[in-house]
Motif scaffolding. Structure first.
Motif, PDB file in Angstrom:
ATOM      1  N   ILE A  15       0.826  -1.201   0.000  1.00  0.00           N
ATOM      2  CA  ILE A  15       0.000   0.000   0.000  1.00  0.00           C
ATOM      3  C   ILE A  15       0.868   1.262   0.000  1.00  0.00           C
ATOM      4  CG2 ILE A  15      -1.678   1.340   1.337  1.00  0.00           C
ATOM      5  CD1 ILE A  15      -2.833  -1.314   2.305  1.00  0.00           C
ATOM      6  N   LEU A  16       0.542   2.194  -0.892  1.00  0.00           N
ATOM      7  CA  LEU A  16       1.171   3.507  -0.922  1.00  0.00           C
ATOM      8  C   LEU A  16       0.306   4.500  -0.168  1.00  0.00           C
ATOM      9  CD1 LEU A  16       1.723   2.035  -3.883  1.00  0.00           C
ATOM     10  CD2 LEU A  16       2.844   4.211  -4.370  1.00  0.00           C
ATOM     11  N   THR A  17       0.940   5.424   0.538  1.00  0.00           N
ATOM     12  CA  THR A  17       0.231   6.488   1.235  1.00  0.00           C
ATOM     13  C   THR A  17       0.791   7.826   0.775  1.00  0.00           C
ATOM     14  OG1 THR A  17      -0.118   5.080   3.181  1.00  0.00           O
ATOM     15  CG2 THR A  17      -0.364   7.459   3.479  1.00  0.00           C
ATOM     16  N   PHE A  18      -0.093   8.675   0.262  1.00  0.00           N
ATOM     17  CA  PHE A  18       0.330   9.976  -0.260  1.00  0.00           C
ATOM     18  C   PHE A  18       0.942  10.834   0.832  1.00  0.00           C
ATOM     19  CE2 PHE A  18      -0.714  14.491  -0.951  1.00  0.00           C
ATOM     20  CZ  PHE A  18       0.040  14.727  -2.085  1.00  0.00           C
ATOM     21  N   GLN A  19       2.059  11.481   0.525  1.00  0.00           N
ATOM     22  CA  GLN A  19       2.734  12.366   1.471  1.00  0.00           C
ATOM     23  C   GLN A  19       2.771  13.818   1.003  1.00  0.00           C
ATOM     24  OE1 GLN A  19       4.248  11.234   4.532  1.00  0.00           O
ATOM     25  NE2 GLN A  19       2.953   9.475   4.041  1.00  0.00           N
ATOM     26  N   LEU A  20       3.138  14.044  -0.268  1.00  0.00           N
ATOM     27  CA  LEU A  20       3.419  15.411  -0.700  1.00  0.00           C
ATOM     28  C   LEU A  20       3.410  15.496  -2.220  1.00  0.00           C
ATOM     29  CD1 LEU A  20       4.482  18.329   0.002  1.00  0.00           C
ATOM     30  CD2 LEU A  20       6.791  17.368  -0.211  1.00  0.00           C
ATOM     31  N   GLN A  21       2.780  16.563  -2.737  1.00  0.00           N
ATOM     32  CA  GLN A  21       2.921  16.900  -4.153  1.00  0.00           C
ATOM     33  C   GLN A  21       3.792  18.151  -4.267  1.00  0.00           C
ATOM     34  OE1 GLN A  21      -0.100  18.904  -6.883  1.00  0.00           O
ATOM     35  NE2 GLN A  21      -0.267  16.784  -7.604  1.00  0.00           N
ATOM     36  N   VAL A  22       4.776  18.084  -5.142  1.00  0.00           N
ATOM     37  CA  VAL A  22       5.653  19.229  -5.394  1.00  0.00           C
ATOM     38  C   VAL A  22       5.255  19.800  -6.750  1.00  0.00           C
ATOM     39  CG1 VAL A  22       8.022  20.028  -5.630  1.00  0.00           C
ATOM     40  CG2 VAL A  22       7.482  18.160  -4.047  1.00  0.00           C
ATOM     41  N   PRO A  23       4.528  20.936  -6.771  1.00  0.00           N
ATOM     42  CA  PRO A  23       3.931  21.431  -8.018  1.00  0.00           C
ATOM     43  C   PRO A  23       4.742  22.532  -8.677  1.00  0.00           C
ATOM     44  CG  PRO A  23       2.909  22.527  -6.164  1.00  0.00           C
ATOM     45  CD  PRO A  23       4.002  21.639  -5.591  1.00  0.00           C
ATOM     46  N   ASN A  24       4.727  22.517  -9.987  1.00  0.00           N
ATOM     47  CA  ASN A  24       5.047  23.679 -10.824  1.00  0.00           C
ATOM     48  C   ASN A  24       6.420  24.304 -10.583  1.00  0.00           C
ATOM     49  OD1 ASN A  24       2.442  23.482 -11.942  1.00  0.00           O
ATOM     50  ND2 ASN A  24       1.597  24.676 -10.246  1.00  0.00           N
ATOM     51  N   LEU A  25       7.337  23.558  -9.983  1.00  0.00           N
ATOM     52  CA  LEU A  25       8.684  24.112  -9.816  1.00  0.00           C
ATOM     53  C   LEU A  25       9.569  23.771 -11.006  1.00  0.00           C
ATOM     54  CD1 LEU A  25       9.388  23.424  -6.029  1.00  0.00           C
ATOM     55  CD2 LEU A  25       8.539  25.507  -7.112  1.00  0.00           C
ATOM     56  N   LEU A  26       9.187  22.726 -11.732  1.00  0.00           N
ATOM     57  CA  LEU A  26       9.966  22.277 -12.876  1.00  0.00           C
ATOM     58  C   LEU A  26       9.073  22.282 -14.109  1.00  0.00           C
ATOM     59  CD1 LEU A  26      11.635  19.188 -11.147  1.00  0.00           C
ATOM     60  CD2 LEU A  26      12.533  21.513 -11.300  1.00  0.00           C
ATOM     61  N   ASP A  27       9.684  22.482 -15.283  1.00  0.00           N
ATOM     62  CA  ASP A  27       8.900  22.492 -16.519  1.00  0.00           C
ATOM     63  C   ASP A  27       8.424  21.085 -16.879  1.00  0.00           C
ATOM     64  OD1 ASP A  27       9.186  25.194 -16.831  1.00  0.00           O
ATOM     65  OD2 ASP A  27      10.949  25.049 -18.104  1.00  0.00           O
ATOM     66  N   GLY A  28       9.299  20.112 -16.717  1.00  0.00           N
ATOM     67  CA  GLY A  28       8.947  18.754 -17.104  1.00  0.00           C
ATOM     68  C   GLY A  28       9.746  17.734 -16.321  1.00  0.00           C
ATOM     69  N   PRO A  29       9.399  17.471 -15.058  1.00  0.00           N
ATOM     70  CA  PRO A  29      10.137  16.485 -14.276  1.00  0.00           C
ATOM     71  C   PRO A  29      10.088  15.120 -14.956  1.00  0.00           C
ATOM     72  CG  PRO A  29       8.060  17.065 -13.193  1.00  0.00           C
ATOM     73  CD  PRO A  29       8.232  18.022 -14.328  1.00  0.00           C
ATOM     74  N   TYR A  30      11.243  14.521 -15.153  1.00  0.00           N
ATOM     75  CA  TYR A  30      11.309  13.293 -15.967  1.00  0.00           C
ATOM     76  C   TYR A  30      12.017  12.152 -15.241  1.00  0.00           C
ATOM     77  CZ  TYR A  30      12.279  10.221 -19.944  1.00  0.00           C
ATOM     78  OH  TYR A  30      12.349   9.144 -20.781  1.00  0.00           O
ATOM     79  N   GLY A  31      13.298  12.355 -14.898  1.00  0.00           N
ATOM     80  CA  GLY A  31      14.071  11.316 -14.223  1.00  0.00           C
ATOM     81  C   GLY A  31      14.059  11.517 -12.722  1.00  0.00           C
ATOM     82  N   ALA A  32      14.147  10.398 -11.977  1.00  0.00           N
ATOM     83  CA  ALA A  32      14.137  10.475 -10.515  1.00  0.00           C
ATOM     84  C   ALA A  32      14.997   9.377  -9.930  1.00  0.00           C
ATOM     85  CB  ALA A  32      12.713  10.363  -9.978  1.00  0.00           C
ATOM     86  N   GLU A  33      15.628   9.686  -8.792  1.00  0.00           N
ATOM     87  CA  GLU A  33      16.380   8.661  -8.057  1.00  0.00           C
ATOM     88  C   GLU A  33      16.557   9.102  -6.615  1.00  0.00           C
ATOM     89  OE1 GLU A  33      16.816   5.740  -7.383  1.00  0.00           O
ATOM     90  OE2 GLU A  33      18.130   5.085  -9.026  1.00  0.00           O
ATOM     91  N   PHE A  34      16.547   8.111  -5.715  1.00  0.00           N
ATOM     92  CA  PHE A  34      16.810   8.359  -4.307  1.00  0.00           C
ATOM     93  C   PHE A  34      18.290   8.174  -4.003  1.00  0.00           C
ATOM     94  CE2 PHE A  34      12.319   7.287  -4.247  1.00  0.00           C
ATOM     95  CZ  PHE A  34      11.793   8.155  -3.304  1.00  0.00           C
ATOM     96  N   SER A  35      18.756   8.886  -2.987  1.00  0.00           N
ATOM     97  CA  SER A  35      20.115   8.675  -2.490  1.00  0.00           C
ATOM     98  C   SER A  35      20.214   7.291  -1.861  1.00  0.00           C
ATOM     99  CB  SER A  35      20.452   9.747  -1.453  1.00  0.00           C
ATOM    100  OG  SER A  35      19.512   9.702  -0.375  1.00  0.00           O
ATOM    101  N   PRO A  36      21.424   6.750  -1.716  1.00  0.00           N
ATOM    102  CA  PRO A  36      21.565   5.433  -1.083  1.00  0.00           C
ATOM    103  C   PRO A  36      20.959   5.348   0.307  1.00  0.00           C
ATOM    104  CG  PRO A  36      23.599   6.039  -2.207  1.00  0.00           C
ATOM    105  CD  PRO A  36      22.697   7.250  -2.260  1.00  0.00           C
ATOM    106  N   ASN A  37      20.986   6.462   1.075  1.00  0.00           N
ATOM    107  CA  ASN A  37      20.395   6.429   2.422  1.00  0.00           C
ATOM    108  C   ASN A  37      18.895   6.708   2.417  1.00  0.00           C
ATOM    109  OD1 ASN A  37      20.113   9.207   2.097  1.00  0.00           O
ATOM    110  ND2 ASN A  37      21.700   9.753   3.580  1.00  0.00           N
TER     111      ASN A  37
END
Length: 339
Positions: free
Chosen positions: A212-234
């Motif tokens: 199950i996923l639980t929504f935490q936060l939407q980050v709006p309109n700061l980027l023109d086209g967010p495409y790639g994503a990755e988390f840090s190792p920690n």
């Protein structure tokens, strides 16, 4: 990945591979054995074995070369020879949705082949997003993918008995658009989902015991086209690439409130005309696919050298990994860092 490009991390540092057969704009996937020996790779439509030849039954898969995450490969728990290949055609395809095929490494003299379970549909009208997260039990896997233009996110459980065709369903915060990456954190507790066409991304917590996923936060309109994503190792920092601007951004997930996380946004710099995939590598550095423009590739991957460090100390370097004359475009192989 990209135009006949590849990287080998067995020495600890990336070494260019120049014999790959992929020529793909976006998504792809590859897998090796526990010793780092290549087994097979795909653009979501064709599967190549370690000798860079097409598997006998390895054509006609239902991904798409212009799907953000056209494929992901997950080894079946408890098996040393069976792999599940999930493909997502997304809005770039014909609406074929999320499908899976089984690859049996005992076939074709040990080179592997797709068996009779090929292009099994899980749901139609998929987004161009699919990821996997290790189950809390340390053995099984969740395969996670949202349905296009709906609020539904599906979590499918893969065990030693095979894939459960009855998914866990979670409601997304907003209807999910087709383009942009879906990634899980290394510790399996967070998921980030990018809605490139709507210029936002969303953070979810993930219960890897229940799917199950639980929504935490939407980050709006700061980027023109967010495409790639990755988390840090920690798992405490998320990095986002902006397709239209070519920039890479850092967000500190430990900053405090949602507003604090949004305000932690740090522009690390620009490497190319377009910002593509971000992928955590075996050396705990994050590499970026950086296009030179519409369909044009670049021959060096930028790198975030110290991704666990908040601020400019993460050391974003546009001269990361030389591809030996080959080039990336927008995609890197989709791996899931919880393994």
């Amino acid at each position: 990945f990209g135009i006949n490009a590849g990287l080998d991390f067995n020495s600890g540092a990336p070494v260019a591979l120049t014999d790959g057969m992929l020529n793909t704009t976006e998504g792809c996937a590859s897998i090796c054995d526990n010793s780092g020996n290549l087994l097979f790779y795909t653009d979501g439509m064709t599967v190549y074995n370690k000798n860079h030849t097409i598997m006998p039954n390895g054509s006609g898969l239902l991904g798409n070369m212009s799907s953000t995450q056209s494929a992901i490969i997950v080894k079946q728990p408890g098996s040393s020879t069976m792999y599940y290949l999930f493909t997502a055609d997304g809005m770039s395809g014909s609406g074929g949705g999320l499908n899976y095929s089984e690859i049996d490494m005992t076939l074709d003299g040990g080179l592997g082949d797709v068996n009779a379970n090929k292009n099994i549909n899980l749901f139609p009208f998929a987004c161009e997003k699919v990821t996997a997260v290790t189950h809390q039990n340390g053995s099984d896997f969740w395969i996670i993918s949202p349905e296009l233009n709906t609020n539904i996110i599906y979590s499918f459980l893969l065990t030693s008995s095979g894939l459960s065709l009855i998914p866990i369903q979670t409601n997304a915060f907003s209807p999910v658009d087709g383009v942009g990456y879906l990634k899980g954190s290394p510790d399996g507790t967070r998921i980030v989902m990018l809605n490139s066409n709507m210029a936002n991304f969303e953070l979810y917590s993930f219960d890897n015991a229940t799917g199950i996923l639980t929504f935490q936060l939407q980050v709006p309109n700061l980027l023109d086209g967010p495409y790639g994503a990755e988390f840090s190792p920690n798992s405490n920092i998320v990095y986002i690439s902006d397709w239209f601007q070519g920039t890479v951004w850092q967000y500190n997930l430990m900053a405090g409130s949602g507003t604090d996380i949004i305000n932690s946004a740090l522009n690390l710099g620009t490497a190319g005309q377009t910002g593509g995939a971000l992928q955590l590598a075996p050396n705990d550095k994050i590499y970026q696919a950086s296009g030179g423009g519409w369909g044009a590739g670049v021959t060096i991957l930028p790198v975030i050298n110290n991704p666990d460090i908040v601020g400019v100390g993460c050391n974003f370097d546009i001269n990361g990994a030389d591809l030996g004359g080959r080039s990336s475009i927008y995609g890197l192989p989709t791996f899931f860092s919880s393994i």
